[in-house]
Design an enzyme around this catalytic site. Structure first.
Site, short mmCIF file in Angstrom:
data_model
loop_
_atom_site.label_atom_id
_atom_site.label_comp_id
_atom_site.label_asym_id
_atom_site.label_seq_id
_atom_site.Cartn_x
_atom_site.Cartn_y
_atom_site.Cartn_z
N HIS A 115 25.74 -25.80 29.83
CA HIS A 115 24.88 -24.92 30.59
C HIS A 115 24.73 -23.56 29.92
O HIS A 115 23.65 -22.96 29.96
CB HIS A 115 25.44 -24.74 32.01
CG HIS A 115 24.49 -24.09 32.96
ND1 HIS A 115 23.39 -24.73 33.48
CD2 HIS A 115 24.48 -22.84 33.47
CE1 HIS A 115 22.75 -23.91 34.28
NE2 HIS A 115 23.38 -22.75 34.30
N HIS A 123 18.77 -25.20 39.27
CA HIS A 123 19.97 -25.19 40.09
C HIS A 123 20.12 -26.59 40.69
O HIS A 123 20.23 -26.77 41.90
CB HIS A 123 19.89 -24.11 41.18
CG HIS A 123 21.03 -23.15 41.11
ND1 HIS A 123 21.65 -22.62 42.21
CD2 HIS A 123 21.70 -22.62 40.04
CE1 HIS A 123 22.62 -21.81 41.84
NE2 HIS A 123 22.66 -21.79 40.53
#
Length: 764
Positions: A53, A99
């Protein structure tokens, strides 16, 4: 300096290293970098910054192949958001981020904090957010669990954006079984700034203080970045503590305080404490400035007692910023934060020594040489191979599929497609968003793209998100080209010239050859399209490991497109505007039905090659649309995409629910094509325009080499009539309206989920 192990910290074992998502090779790399074994705190820091990420270790080599430059690009990839100049000393900052995993576990807070994070990415550039967009993917709505996720995500997006006072103006929502186990929640923000006030997150100035501002640090969101870098599993619910908790009212205060700080001249850099929290913000600012920093965790304002350095460094508590101030301006910074009822605490400083150092009071608990904490993260280029099973699906002869008996009535098929949740009206979704706050929205949700007025100007900004994951699944390179082209086409249908994109690459596990193949090919297709259409990539987000026990999601490279138009008063809408207008089809129908919504909805088949995407033809169509709309001779424009020409015609007739206008069209010139391909095939490079001057539109199209044919007129009646050869197809607008507008409300009125472990959170 000597780095000390804290009393009570666990011993570093192979099991602990693996638990932190660090491979054996990466651990050896870490030891080589440090010249010793790491402390527990250092292990945590590296696990966050070297996670997929934060580090993009499987995608960075591919991302370098994307076009990122133009004379109007002020800031490309590598900062909190991309920025383009739009003239008159103004600029637009924009970014999209995911998200996904948090929203799968806790849909309300997962989606809400996604909105908060992308807002901060934009206003840290010195831009005032003026619009939010989103791109959402869910499983089939027949599932109670999926309905629970949809309700929570939509409410989270709406509540957060509405409270902050930023309109949510556009987006897309797709429902497909491919996303059953792993929804995708991508949030985009657009902001406006003066070029002279552009701020970057680059630490500089030895002796300058580093200040934590905004909310206090808690234990929520610890290991959020690592959580986003692993496959989802049946143990998702145990990971709820990794989901942050948002407070939009604090966000609004932080927004105003941050912009005041930037405009004050008291600071040299500012960055959101997003993924990996204090760790990433401090390390990345230091790396960009090629300087050293020291952070004292004992000086970080916390909201829970006895927090360890490990927890403080890795917390992803929301509504926090890290600021590098000018030395001697600390009190001025505090005064601005106090004005907005926020805290500001000096927690470190920029140093000449080339190290990243973390202390707890006078004790050094973590130290890394130079900027290598960021730059030494390994990158990977795994084996890539197309899945033979997917290749077989693409090569399947879908034209040989027999028509169902019901398809003898094309109106039945059209009604079925209009009631498909992916095509049906998303009013149920966007009516939960405030799309007009700040009063700059000219064209809001529900059309091809949104249009926002630039204050004190006749000009406007058009924005849209787009991607067809089914296309990318069947042919990653072609599907990504289409995603860029469709986003550009949608923006052009308002009259805006496409200028630049941000992207969100949602894929499965990159260590699998078939997934890395999809990622590699999709990036290549995106690069081809962006180069051909002149829309550089200014930044974005990569979200990998979107997998669950049910398998990977469709590869979904979402495109966020920004365009500019000179006169917002001439912005075109997607719906027919006036009885008597002539209808012109720009572009040509094809015989293709591959990869279409028709095949999936009517036949339950995902197969065939996606439609061809001729990028030169797409550019010519964009030029025609921009010129014709700018000349004031187009009253509506709508692109042909999901569901094909018949669905596009129906949408033009019914989307303006208070003023629906019927039409008569004649498609006889293409009667030689299979009827289902003519009506429901998804050939690219097409748009429907209505105009009082069809001759002028055709002439403009001819100048650009775009096929243009007058196919009928808006008659203002209560039917859509389509002639093909000697056949007449007549659909009542009332029936199309019911199918289109009631499909999602009807499904969502069922119980949300008896199986959900907790109700949708409503408190913020």
């Amino acid at each position: 300096m000597t780095v000390h192990k804290r009393p009570g910290d666990p011993a570093i074992t192979p099991a602990l290293v693996a638990e932190h998502g660090i491979t054996e090779d990466e651990y050896r790399r870490l030891i080589d970098m440090l010249g010793r074994a790491p402390t527990f705190t250092e292990l945590g820091v590296v696990s966050a910054l070297w996670s997929e990420h934060c580090s993009y270790k499987h995608s960075r080599p591919l991302l370098r192949t994307l076009p990122t430059k133009a004379d109007y690009v002020l800031q490309g990839p590598g900062e909190n958001a991309g920025v383009i100049a739009i003239g008159d000393g103004l600029a637009v900052a924009f970014k999209i981020e995911s998200h996904n995993h948090p929203s799968a576990v806790e849909p309300y807070q997962g989606a809400a904090t996604g909105v908060g994070g992308i807002l901060r990415d934009v206003f840290t550039m010195g831009a005032r957010p003026i619009a939010m967009l989103n791109s959402l993917r869910f499983g089939a709505l027949d599932s109670a669990r999926v309905r629970y996720l949809v309700a929570g995500v939509v409410k989270g997006i709406g509540d957060y954006g509405n409270c902050v006072g930023v309109p949510t103006v556009a987006g897309e929502v797709v429902f497909d079984p491919a996303y059953d186990g792993n929804p995708l929640v991508n949030a985009m923000c657009v902001g406006l700034l003066k070029e002279s006030e552009l701020m970057r997150a680059v630490a500089q100035g030895v002796g300058n203080p580093i200040i934590a501002v905004g909310a206090r640090t808690g234990r929520d969101g610890i290991h959020g970045a690592s959580f986003a870098s692993e496959d989802l599993s049946d143990a998702n619910e145990a990971k709820r503590p990794r989901v942050q908790v948002g407070d939009p009212f604090t966000e609004k205060l932080l927004l105003e305080a941050s912009l005041e700080l930037i405009h004050s001249g008291h600071i040299v850099a500012i960055q959101d404490m997003g993924a990996a929290g204090l760790t990433s913000s401090s390390a990345e600012m230091a790396a960009r400035g090629d300087v050293g920093v020291t952070i004292d965790v004992s000086r970080v304002p916390v909201r829970e007692p006895h927090m360890t350095p490990y927890e403080i460094l890795l917390s992803e508590s929301q509504e926090r910023m890290l600021v590098v101030a000018k030395r001697g301006r600390e009190d001025a910074v505090r005064a601005i934060l106090e004005k907005w009822d926020l805290t500001a605490a000096v927690i470190g400083e920029v140093i000449a020594e080339p190290v990243y150092r973390v202390t707890e009071g006078d004790t050094v608990i973590a130290e890394f040489p130079g900027t290598r904490l960021v730059t030494d993260c390994p990158t990977y280029t795994p084996d890539a191979a197309e899945s033979p099973a997917i290749r077989a699906l693409r090569e399947r002869d879908v034209d040989a599929l027999p028509e169902r008996p019901e398809e003898s009535d094309p109106v039945w098929t059209l009604t079925q497609l209009l009631s498909s949740p992916t095509i049906a009206s998303k009013q149920w979704v966007y009516r939960q968003y405030d799309s007009t706050v700040r009063t700059n929205t000219v064209v809001g949700p529900g059309g091809d793209a949104a249009v926002l007025r630039i204050p004190h100007s006749t000009r406007g900004i058009a924005v849209k998100t787009d991607c067809n994951g089914r296309y990318v699944y069947l042919d990653p390179r072609a599907g990504a080209r289409i995603a860029v082209a469709e986003a550009a086409r949608n923006v052009a249908c308002t009259g805006a010239r496409p200028k630049a994109i941000t992207n969100n690459l949602n894929f499965g596990n990159p260590r699998k050859p078939e997934t890395y193949y999809q990622l590699r090919e999709a990036v290549a297709g995106m690069a081809e399209a962006c180069t051909a259409l002149g829309t550089p990539v200014t930044g974005g987000n990569v979200s990998l490991y979107n997998e669950s026990p049910r398998g990977a999601v469709y590869p979904t490279p979402v495109i966020g497109m920004v365009g500019l138009l000179d006169d917002v008063s001439r912005a075109a809408r997607a719906t027919f505007a006036a009885p008597g207008d002539r209808i012109v089809l720009l572009g040509e129908p094809t015989a293709s039905i591959g990869a279409s919504e028709y095949l999936q909805r009517i036949h339950g088949v995902v197969a065939g090659a996606p439609p061809a995407c001729d990028l030169a033809a797409e550019q010519a169509l964009i030029d025609t649309l921009v010129e014709a709309i700018g000349a004031g001779v187009v009253t509506s424009a709508h692109d042909c995409s999901d569901g094909g020409l018949a669905v596009a015609l129906a949408e033009c007739a019914i989307m303006n629910r208070g003023r629906q206008l019927g039409a008569r069209v004649d498609l006889t010139p293409w009667a030689g094509l299979p009827l289902r391909a003519l009506l429901f095939g998804e050939g690219q490079g097409r748009a429907l325009v209505s105009t009082p001057d069809a001759k002028r539109v055709r002439a403009l199209a001819a100048q650009h080499g775009v096929p243009a044919r007058e196919i009928g007129a808006v008659d203002g009646g209560d039917t859509l009539q389509i002639a093909v050869g000697g056949r007449s197809i007549v659909a009542k607008l009332a029936a199309l309206d019911e199918a289109y507008f009631e499909a999602i409300p009807r499904i969502m009125s069922r119980p949300a989920s008896a199986a959900a472990d907790s109700p949708v959170t409503t408190a913020v």
